[in-house]
Design a protein around this motif. Structure first.
Motif, short mmCIF file in Angstrom:
data_model
loop_
_atom_site.label_atom_id
_atom_site.label_comp_id
_atom_site.label_asym_id
_atom_site.label_seq_id
_atom_site.Cartn_x
_atom_site.Cartn_y
_atom_site.Cartn_z
N ARG A 186 -7.42 11.61 -12.65
CA ARG A 186 -7.64 11.80 -11.21
C ARG A 186 -9.14 11.91 -10.91
O ARG A 186 -9.66 11.32 -9.96
CB ARG A 186 -6.90 13.05 -10.75
CG ARG A 186 -6.88 13.25 -9.25
CD ARG A 186 -6.11 14.51 -8.90
NE ARG A 186 -4.71 14.43 -9.28
CZ ARG A 186 -3.73 14.15 -8.44
NH1 ARG A 186 -3.99 13.92 -7.18
NH2 ARG A 186 -2.48 14.10 -8.86
N LYS A 230 -7.33 6.82 -2.72
CA LYS A 230 -6.42 5.67 -2.80
C LYS A 230 -6.92 4.51 -1.93
O LYS A 230 -6.90 3.35 -2.35
CB LYS A 230 -5.02 6.10 -2.35
CG LYS A 230 -3.99 4.98 -2.32
CD LYS A 230 -2.64 5.50 -1.84
CE LYS A 230 -1.66 4.39 -1.58
NZ LYS A 230 -0.35 4.87 -1.09
N TYR A 271 0.82 -1.22 0.00
CA TYR A 271 0.00 0.00 0.00
C TYR A 271 0.85 1.27 0.00
O TYR A 271 0.64 2.16 -0.81
CB TYR A 271 -0.93 -0.01 1.22
CG TYR A 271 -1.87 1.17 1.25
CD1 TYR A 271 -3.06 1.14 0.53
CD2 TYR A 271 -1.57 2.30 2.00
CE1 TYR A 271 -3.93 2.22 0.56
CE2 TYR A 271 -2.43 3.39 2.03
CZ TYR A 271 -3.62 3.34 1.31
OH TYR A 271 -4.47 4.42 1.34
N GLU A 272 1.78 1.36 0.92
CA GLU A 272 2.53 2.61 1.09
C GLU A 272 3.43 2.93 -0.09
O GLU A 272 3.67 4.10 -0.39
CB GLU A 272 3.36 2.55 2.38
CG GLU A 272 2.55 2.46 3.65
CD GLU A 272 1.61 3.64 3.88
OE1 GLU A 272 1.89 4.75 3.35
OE2 GLU A 272 0.59 3.46 4.56
N GLU A 273 3.95 1.90 -0.74
CA GLU A 273 4.89 2.13 -1.84
C GLU A 273 4.21 2.60 -3.12
O GLU A 273 4.87 3.10 -4.02
CB GLU A 273 5.68 0.84 -2.13
CG GLU A 273 6.59 0.41 -1.01
CD GLU A 273 7.67 1.45 -0.71
OE1 GLU A 273 8.27 1.98 -1.65
OE2 GLU A 273 7.86 1.74 0.49
N VAL A 274 2.89 2.42 -3.20
CA VAL A 274 2.16 2.78 -4.42
C VAL A 274 1.62 4.21 -4.26
O VAL A 274 0.85 4.49 -3.35
CB VAL A 274 1.00 1.79 -4.68
CG1 VAL A 274 0.15 2.25 -5.86
CG2 VAL A 274 1.56 0.40 -4.94
N SER A 275 2.03 5.09 -5.15
CA SER A 275 1.57 6.48 -5.09
C SER A 275 0.30 6.64 -5.91
O SER A 275 -0.07 5.78 -6.71
CB SER A 275 2.65 7.41 -5.65
OG SER A 275 2.77 7.22 -7.05
N LEU A 276 -0.38 7.75 -5.71
CA LEU A 276 -1.57 8.05 -6.50
C LEU A 276 -1.19 8.13 -7.98
O LEU A 276 -1.93 7.63 -8.85
CB LEU A 276 -2.20 9.36 -6.03
CG LEU A 276 -3.50 9.75 -6.73
CD1 LEU A 276 -4.56 8.67 -6.59
CD2 LEU A 276 -4.01 11.08 -6.18
N ALA A 277 -0.05 8.72 -8.29
CA ALA A 277 0.40 8.80 -9.69
C ALA A 277 0.61 7.41 -10.27
O ALA A 277 0.26 7.16 -11.44
CB ALA A 277 1.70 9.62 -9.77
N ASP A 278 1.17 6.48 -9.47
CA ASP A 278 1.34 5.10 -9.92
C ASP A 278 -0.01 4.48 -10.26
O ASP A 278 -0.15 3.79 -11.28
CB ASP A 278 2.01 4.24 -8.83
CG ASP A 278 3.43 4.66 -8.53
OD1 ASP A 278 4.11 5.20 -9.41
OD2 ASP A 278 3.87 4.43 -7.37
#
Length: 196
Positions: A41, A51, A25-32
């Motif tokens: 968006r 997210k 979860y934490e490693e995935v950004s909204l941009a990803d």
């Protein structure tokens, strides 16, 4: 009149699930997420909220596509003897290594480690999925109980121990344990499972 969504939610959620599965979860950004899901968006916020909404949708999709069918297969006497069904289930982590060296682990197990302690919505889903699997194991082992003289209590203990072994195997696979160690742990639990 509401405008129809211009994307297939299941396909977008599946792409998000693959991203979360690999990175957590934490490693995935909204941009990803926007890139992987091929969404703007605005479309993401409209469909999922944020997210966290995408994460929960990914967990629900995994439940529908993987966990519930596995639990049903465990409970289905038409797919073979009870112990054979449990053995097939327990061998899945080792099979993932043999069939392409898949080190992602199990999305459910990863979510349990990644977010269940800190997020109530994740914890609720994770526990429900684990319960579904345990119930499937209970049915499969109850089918084997008559031939082996197992009590209801023994079936319950074996189901819980098998669930714990499965989760542990999936975590060890993700952590990079060698294939022969995974095979040994699997074989040892299956051997123990068959005993009294």
């Amino acid at each position: 009149m509401a405008r129809p969504r211009e994307f297939q939610m299941d396909e977008a959620t599946e792409r998000a699930m693959a991203l979360f599965w690999s990175g957590g979860y934490e490693e995935v950004s909204l941009a990803d997420l926007l890139d992987a899901m091929r969404l703007s968006r605005g479309s993401l916020y409209k469909a999922y909220g944020e997210k966290q909404g995408v994460w929960l949708a990914a967990l629900d999709l995994y439940d529908n596509r993987v966990v519930q069918p596995a639990a049903q297969a465990l409970a289905d006497a038409g797919t073979g003897p009870g112990l054979a069904r449990v053995t097939h289930f327990l061998e899945a982590p080792a099979a993932a290594l043999r069939d392409g060296d898949d080190r992602r682990g199990c999305f459910l197990c990863n979510a349990a480690v990644d977010r269940a302690a800190s997020d109530g919505n994740t914890r609720e889903r994770v526990l429900a999925m684990f319960m579904a699997i345990e119930q499937g194991l209970q049915v499969a082992l109850a089918d084997a109980a008559a031939d082996r003289g197992w009590s209801v209590s023994t079936v319950d203990k074996k189901a819980k121990a098998t669930l714990a072994a499965y989760v542990g195997l999936r975590v060890l696979v993700r952590a990079g344990f060698p294939r022969d160690t995974i095979d040994l742990i699997t074989a040892t639990h299956i051997e123990t499972l068959s005993g009294p």
